[in-house]
Design an enzyme around this catalytic site. Structure first.
Site, PDB file in Angstrom:
ATOM      1  N   GLU A  24       0.829  -1.214   0.000  1.00  0.00           N
ATOM      2  CA  GLU A  24       0.000   0.000   0.000  1.00  0.00           C
ATOM      3  C   GLU A  24       0.861   1.261   0.000  1.00  0.00           C
ATOM      4  O   GLU A  24       2.063   1.217   0.296  1.00  0.00           O
ATOM      5  CB  GLU A  24      -0.951   0.017   1.192  1.00  0.00           C
ATOM      6  CG  GLU A  24      -0.251   0.090   2.530  1.00  0.00           C
ATOM      7  CD  GLU A  24      -1.111   0.711   3.632  1.00  0.00           C
ATOM      8  OE1 GLU A  24      -1.639   1.823   3.433  1.00  0.00           O
ATOM      9  OE2 GLU A  24      -1.237   0.072   4.694  1.00  0.00           O
ATOM     10  N   LYS A 158      -3.471  -1.989  15.511  1.00  0.00           N
ATOM     11  CA  LYS A 158      -3.010  -1.187  16.658  1.00  0.00           C
ATOM     12  C   LYS A 158      -4.127  -1.045  17.669  1.00  0.00           C
ATOM     13  O   LYS A 158      -5.288  -0.947  17.295  1.00  0.00           O
ATOM     14  CB  LYS A 158      -2.673   0.228  16.190  1.00  0.00           C
ATOM     15  CG  LYS A 158      -1.384   0.336  15.465  1.00  0.00           C
ATOM     16  CD  LYS A 158      -0.938   1.793  15.458  1.00  0.00           C
ATOM     17  CE  LYS A 158       0.396   1.914  14.777  1.00  0.00           C
ATOM     18  NZ  LYS A 158       0.298   1.920  13.333  1.00  0.00           N
TER      19      LYS A 158
HETATM   20  N1  PSU Z   1      -3.034   1.549  10.756  1.00  0.00           N
HETATM   21  C1  PSU Z   1      -1.703   1.501  10.935  1.00  0.00           C
HETATM   22  N2  PSU Z   1      -0.883   2.050  10.003  1.00  0.00           N
HETATM   23  C2  PSU Z   1      -1.367   2.667   8.882  1.00  0.00           C
HETATM   24  C3  PSU Z   1      -2.782   2.701   8.700  1.00  0.00           C
HETATM   25  C4  PSU Z   1      -3.569   2.136   9.656  1.00  0.00           C
HETATM   26  O1  PSU Z   1      -1.267   0.936  11.925  1.00  0.00           O
HETATM   27  O2  PSU Z   1      -0.591   3.172   8.062  1.00  0.00           O
HETATM   28  C5  PSU Z   1      -3.337   3.328   7.456  1.00  0.00           C
HETATM   29  C6  PSU Z   1      -3.652   2.238   6.406  1.00  0.00           C
HETATM   30  O3  PSU Z   1      -3.459   2.778   5.114  1.00  0.00           O
HETATM   31  C7  PSU Z   1      -5.139   1.997   6.643  1.00  0.00           C
HETATM   32  C8  PSU Z   1      -5.610   3.379   6.964  1.00  0.00           C
HETATM   33  O4  PSU Z   1      -5.807   1.451   5.524  1.00  0.00           O
HETATM   34  O5  PSU Z   1      -4.590   3.942   7.770  1.00  0.00           O
HETATM   35  C9  PSU Z   1      -6.947   3.358   7.698  1.00  0.00           C
HETATM   36  O6  PSU Z   1      -7.417   4.643   7.822  1.00  0.00           O
HETATM   37  P1  PSU Z   1      -8.872   4.886   8.440  1.00  0.00           P
HETATM   38  O7  PSU Z   1      -8.774   4.476   9.876  1.00  0.00           O
HETATM   39  O8  PSU Z   1      -9.096   6.369   8.245  1.00  0.00           O
HETATM   40  O9  PSU Z   1      -9.811   4.033   7.649  1.00  0.00           O
END
Ligand code: PSU
Ligand code: MN
Length: 302
Positions: A24, A158
């Site tokens: 990604e 996390k």
């Molecule tokens: N969680 C992590 N590292 C990240 C992300 C999430 O520990 O880099 C990033 C990923 O790209 C994930 C996105 O798809 O954040 C999710 O964002 P949201 O919670 O806004 O959906």
């Protein structure tokens, strides 16, 4: 008109059924600071190649979904944290204007699926946020796992998230969640969470067999492979929990919501741990890239 663009290498590799691992780009643009983000992206591609597969970093650049990233494009993404963060809802908006974006787990799964790539390595997925019963903040990553047949290798999620609710949501949506070599669902910075993983597999061959079976049956869901951080790189659970609680309180006080929340929390955790969390983060993604490449190789032989 095609909205997909491939590097020459990946176009040929896909046509030949070679093992490929998607990566990604939000982790590059919004998940880590410069220049560690660029270095990590290069290291991950290197690990996948050394293991015997081909990396496919997925982005949106100038109105095209790009399968594979060149050095200038990587430099651009790594040094422009203001670039859009694209999830499923954003494709039409961004492509129609010819704009660029980093892709989240959800958006990378979409790009991978469009290109016919089945294995994707990342660090952590988005999930059900703590307090979601009030805020409704549930990452679109979970809905994507419910509808797009790509296997995502992550180190769990996390604990900025509510891990129990995240697993409940995935259960409801029929998404297989597999602890890799563990009975516990890992919590990103730590290999333990106290929460049981819904299932367990131990080897890349077993995992490839499971994926092959799942998709031969015609299921549209993705699969979440939860691969714990190697214990030598894991952080102290109590120390990291303190930091996460503090980052969450600060985000609430500052009224940070929507797609800004996750990047804000990731950035604060890094600052508050003086970079220790970044070190663990890099090591766990490397570990995931290696496993994903091994699975892709097994799957290519099916
Ligand atoms: N969680 C992590 N590292 C990240 C992300 C999430 O520990 O880099 C990033 C990923 O790209 C994930 C996105 O798809 O954040 C999710 O964002 P949201 O919670 O806004 O959906
Ligand atoms: Mn969200």
């Amino acid at each position: 008109m095609s909205f997909l663009e491939y590097t020459h290498e990946l176009k040929a590799a896909i046509a030949n059924g070679e093992p490929i691992v998607a990566l990604e780009s939000t982790i590059i643009a919004h998940g880590m600071p410069y220049p560690q983000n660029k270095k990590t992206a290069e290291t991950l591609e290197g690990i996948i190649r050394e293991t015997g597969a081909i990396p496919a970093t997925i982005t949106i650049l100038q109105g095209k979904v790009r399968i594979g990233l060149g050095p200038d494009e990587l430099e651009y993404l790594a040094s422009h944290p203001e670039v859009h963060k694209a999830s499923r809802r954003d494709f039409g908006l961004i492509l129609s204007k010819g704009e660029s974006a980093a892709t989240t787990v959800a958006a990378t799964m979409i790009g991978a699926n469009m290109a016919g790539i089945q294995i994707f390595a990342t660090g952590g997925i988005g999930g059900v946020h703590r307090g979601a019963s009030e805020t409704f903040d549930i990452s679109a990553d979970l809905q994507e796992l419910a509808r797009t047949p790509v296997a995502v290798v992550s180190a769990g999620a996390k604990s900025i998230l509510d891990l129990r609710l995240t697993l409940e949501y995935l259960e409801t949506m029929g998404v297989p969640v597999v602890g890799v070599g563990t009975d516990e669902f890992p919590a990103f910075y730590t290999d333990r969470s106290g929460i049981k993983a819904p299932s367990r597999l131990d080897t890349p061959a077993e995992i490839a067999q499971m994926l092959h079976t799942q998709w031969s049956l015609g299921f549209e869901q993705g699969v979440l492979l939860a691969n714990p951080i190697p214990s030598e790189f894991a952080m102290d659970p109590e120390a990291i929990e303190d930091v996460i609680s503090r980052a969450l309180r600060e985000a609430e006080a500052r009224n940070i919501t929507g797609k800004e929340l996750t990047p804000y929390l990731l950035g604060r955790i890094k600052e508050l741990t003086e970079g220790n969390s970044l070190f663990s983060n890099i090591e766990l993604v490397k570990n995931n890239a290696r496993l994903a490449a091994q699975i892709a190789i097994e799957l290519a032989n099916k």
